[in-house]
Design a protein around this motif. Structure first.
Motif, PDB file in Angstrom:
ATOM      1  N   ILE A   1     -22.058 -31.057  45.224  1.00 45.04           N
ATOM      2  CA  ILE A   1     -22.814 -29.830  44.930  1.00 45.04           C
ATOM      3  C   ILE A   1     -23.958 -29.719  45.932  1.00 45.04           C
ATOM      4  CG2 ILE A   1     -24.403 -28.764  43.253  1.00 45.04           C
ATOM      5  CD1 ILE A   1     -21.618 -28.647  42.184  1.00 45.04           C
ATOM      6  N   HIS A   2     -24.187 -28.537  46.461  1.00 43.78           N
ATOM      7  CA  HIS A   2     -25.414 -28.256  47.210  1.00 43.78           C
ATOM      8  C   HIS A   2     -25.997 -26.977  46.632  1.00 43.78           C
ATOM      9  CE1 HIS A   2     -25.528 -31.297  50.339  1.00 43.78           C
ATOM     10  NE2 HIS A   2     -24.222 -31.199  50.471  1.00 43.78           N
ATOM     11  N   ALA A   3     -27.188 -26.624  47.077  1.00 38.46           N
ATOM     12  CA  ALA A   3     -27.801 -25.387  46.579  1.00 38.46           C
ATOM     13  C   ALA A   3     -28.803 -24.860  47.576  1.00 38.46           C
ATOM     14  CB  ALA A   3     -28.502 -25.664  45.245  1.00 38.46           C
ATOM     15  N   SER A   4     -29.010 -23.556  47.536  1.00 40.08           N
ATOM     16  CA  SER A   4     -30.090 -22.994  48.353  1.00 40.08           C
ATOM     17  C   SER A   4     -30.839 -21.974  47.518  1.00 40.08           C
ATOM     18  CB  SER A   4     -29.538 -22.375  49.635  1.00 40.08           C
ATOM     19  OG  SER A   4     -29.101 -21.062  49.410  1.00 40.08           O
ATOM     20  N   SER A   5     -31.925 -21.458  48.066  1.00 47.28           N
ATOM     21  CA  SER A   5     -32.782 -20.571  47.279  1.00 47.28           C
ATOM     22  C   SER A   5     -32.078 -19.303  46.844  1.00 47.28           C
ATOM     23  CB  SER A   5     -33.979 -20.153  48.104  1.00 47.28           C
ATOM     24  OG  SER A   5     -34.746 -21.243  48.390  1.00 47.28           O
ATOM     25  N   GLY A   6     -32.369 -18.890  45.632  1.00 47.30           N
ATOM     26  CA  GLY A   6     -31.915 -17.583  45.165  1.00 47.30           C
ATOM     27  C   GLY A   6     -33.112 -16.646  45.146  1.00 47.30           C
ATOM     28  N   THR A   7     -32.866 -15.383  44.801  1.00 42.59           N
ATOM     29  CA  THR A   7     -33.975 -14.423  44.841  1.00 42.59           C
ATOM     30  C   THR A   7     -34.956 -14.628  43.699  1.00 42.59           C
ATOM     31  OG1 THR A   7     -32.372 -12.976  43.842  1.00 42.59           O
ATOM     32  CG2 THR A   7     -32.933 -12.527  46.110  1.00 42.59           C
ATOM     33  N   THR A   8     -34.548 -15.287  42.645  1.00 49.42           N
ATOM     34  CA  THR A   8     -35.517 -15.632  41.597  1.00 49.42           C
ATOM     35  C   THR A   8     -35.455 -17.143  41.477  1.00 49.42           C
ATOM     36  OG1 THR A   8     -33.936 -15.658  39.830  1.00 49.42           O
ATOM     37  CG2 THR A   8     -34.869 -13.529  40.379  1.00 49.42           C
TER      38      THR A   8
END
Ligand code: DLL
Length: 435
Positions: A87-94
């Motif tokens: 799993i990876h993740a990056s910024s969302g708008t909120t």
């Protein structure tokens, strides 16, 4: 060296044929496995078995970061979790990050793409690569890590930060490659200078692969000069795979796109209309081999243009120009994606401060600095140094928890920040002016 000449030097016709074959298979796979896309294909009247051309893609609506957010965390995955190995993740708008998942095959494919861009940059299995991207949910470090290992490069998983130590390790371990954001490479050069370390004499660096954020040609030549290295720029985004989507070769004339895995379109960001080859607009990407999280027409928000002019290196893939900006308000601060709305969310959740704030971005040396100025609700608070410091620290901590970066917090009296009659302009970005 060309990592996979059969694909990278295929004729444009062969590339188109391969894309169509994979596109059809991927649409059928996605229809079968992702209810969200099945509904969309049904609504568009697009049956996967009826697809005859890449042009059929234009019948599908775009996918956005919001779609990922609405299906947070795993709702768009095409496989059960037991098949997901990363799993990876990056910024969302909120506050919600965009979560991405990879199967074993996705990880293998990703490593191949990184080996490709590393070869393009001139890396070989004799190299020792110091990875100075942050290890964690960000795709930069792990992406490069596996791909460099895949081609036999020795990897030093340094992570970012701790700059003096980076430079010491670079000297002691004989690093020949540096992997980081361009701004961090420049900052490291400054620190090296202060430490009295002489590039080319005390360190063996010869090559840098940079990316994760934009950089100017001026920054590149400064990096090359101050480290005495050759440097390529690399582009990618987590939603599509991470780094490896495109990267420069030694001819430094645009970033070769991995067209055997992704279909690229350029659209007018306002109308959504597909633009002819060579025109500048927003890059839209469709994956055609991804298993974990296939994406159909993902709006990157990155503004660029494509070219299929032959390249001196012999590779035949389409090349993408430097990203000129974004069509949304996402800021990239020291390689970290930050939406102003995330900062607002932190501030609005605190009862001591009001809704009036400013986000100020500057560059000191080559490091981005983020300052958040916010009005306190009760001016009396500013009279007590202890209370002021406590609140500043609290906001700093909350911002850090949300953004993973440090911000300078400045508290100001009520009614002192600018008010707006039309659209609020809360972001003051002075970074380019300072270059
Ligand atoms: O930044 C992936 C990456 C890591 C690429 C390391 C290259 C090297 P995200 O965190 O999801 O993924 O951020 C993606 O960063 O949409 C662009 O706006 C920006 N970006 C990435 N590379 C470049 C670049 C990684 N070379 C977002 N030039 C993208 C300009 C870039 N912007």
């Amino acid at each position: 060296m060309i990592w996979n000449p059969q694909v990278e030097c295929a004729s444009r016709k062969e590339i188109a044929a391969l894309q169509l074959e994979r596109f059809k298979a991927s649409m059928a796979y996605t229809y079968e496995n992702v209810p969200f896309y099945r509904q969309r294909m049904d609504a568009a009247g697009l049956k996967p078995e009826k697809i005859t051309s890449i042009k059929d893609l234009e019948r599908m609506p775009f996918t956005t970061k919001d779609d990922l957010r609405d299906h947070y965390p795993y709702g768009l995955f095409a496989v059960p979790m037991k098949k997901i190995v990363r799993i990876h993740a990056s910024s969302g708008t909120t506050g919600r990050p965009t979560v991405v998942g990879y199967t074993k095959n996705d990880i293998k494919m990703w490593a191949e793409l990184i080996s490709r861009i590393a070869c393009q940059a001139g890396a070989t299995d004799e190299d020792i690569a110091q990875i100075a991207f942050g290890y964690g949910l960000f795709t930069g470090a792990f992406g490069l890590h596996y791909g460099l290992e895949n081609m036999g490069v020795t990897v030093i998983p340094m992570s970012s930060g701790n700059t003096e130590r980076q430079i010491k390790i670079m000297q002691d371990f004989g690093s020949t490659m540096l992997i980081s954001t361009p701004a961090y490479a420049l900052y490291m050069a400054e620190v090296a200078r202060q430490m009295g370390v002489r590039p080319g004499i005390d360190v063996k660096l010869r090559l840098g692969m940079f990316g994760g954020e934009g950089s100017t040609e001026q920054m590149r030549s400064e990096i090359m000069k101050s480290w005495k290295i050759f440097a390529t720029e690399n582009y990618g985004l987590s939603e599509i795979i991470g780094p490896g989507v495109s990267g420069e070769c030694t001819a430094l004339c645009g970033m070769h796109l991995a067209e055997d895995h992704f279909i690229a379109e350029i659209i007018n960001p306002e109308t959504g209309k597909v633009l002819p080859l060579g025109e500048t607009g927003e890059l839209v990407l469709t994956t055609i081999t991804k298993e974990g999280l296939p994406m159909i027409r993902y709006r990157t928000k990155d503004i660029t243009y494509l070219s299929d002019e032959p390249c001196a290196c012999g590779r035949t893939s389409m090349r993408m120009a430097k990203v000129q900006g974004r069509s949304d308000d996402m800021l990239i601060i020291r390689g970290v994606n930050v939406f102003p709305s995330q900062i607002e969310e932190v501030l609005l959740a605190m009862e001591e401060v009001g809704p009036h704030y400013e986000i100020i971005l500057t560059r000191q040396g080559y490091m981005d600095r983020l300052e958040v100025r916010v009005e306190v609700l009760d001016a009396a608070l500013l009279d007590s140094f202890a209370a002021l410091e406590k609140l500043q620290n609290k906001i700093h901590t909350n911002l850090r928890a949300m953004l993973s970066i440090d911000a300078k917090v400045t508290l100001v009296e009520p009614n002192t920040l600018r008010r707006f009659e039309g659209k609020a302009k809360r972001v003051i970005d002075m970074r380019d002016a300072q270059n």
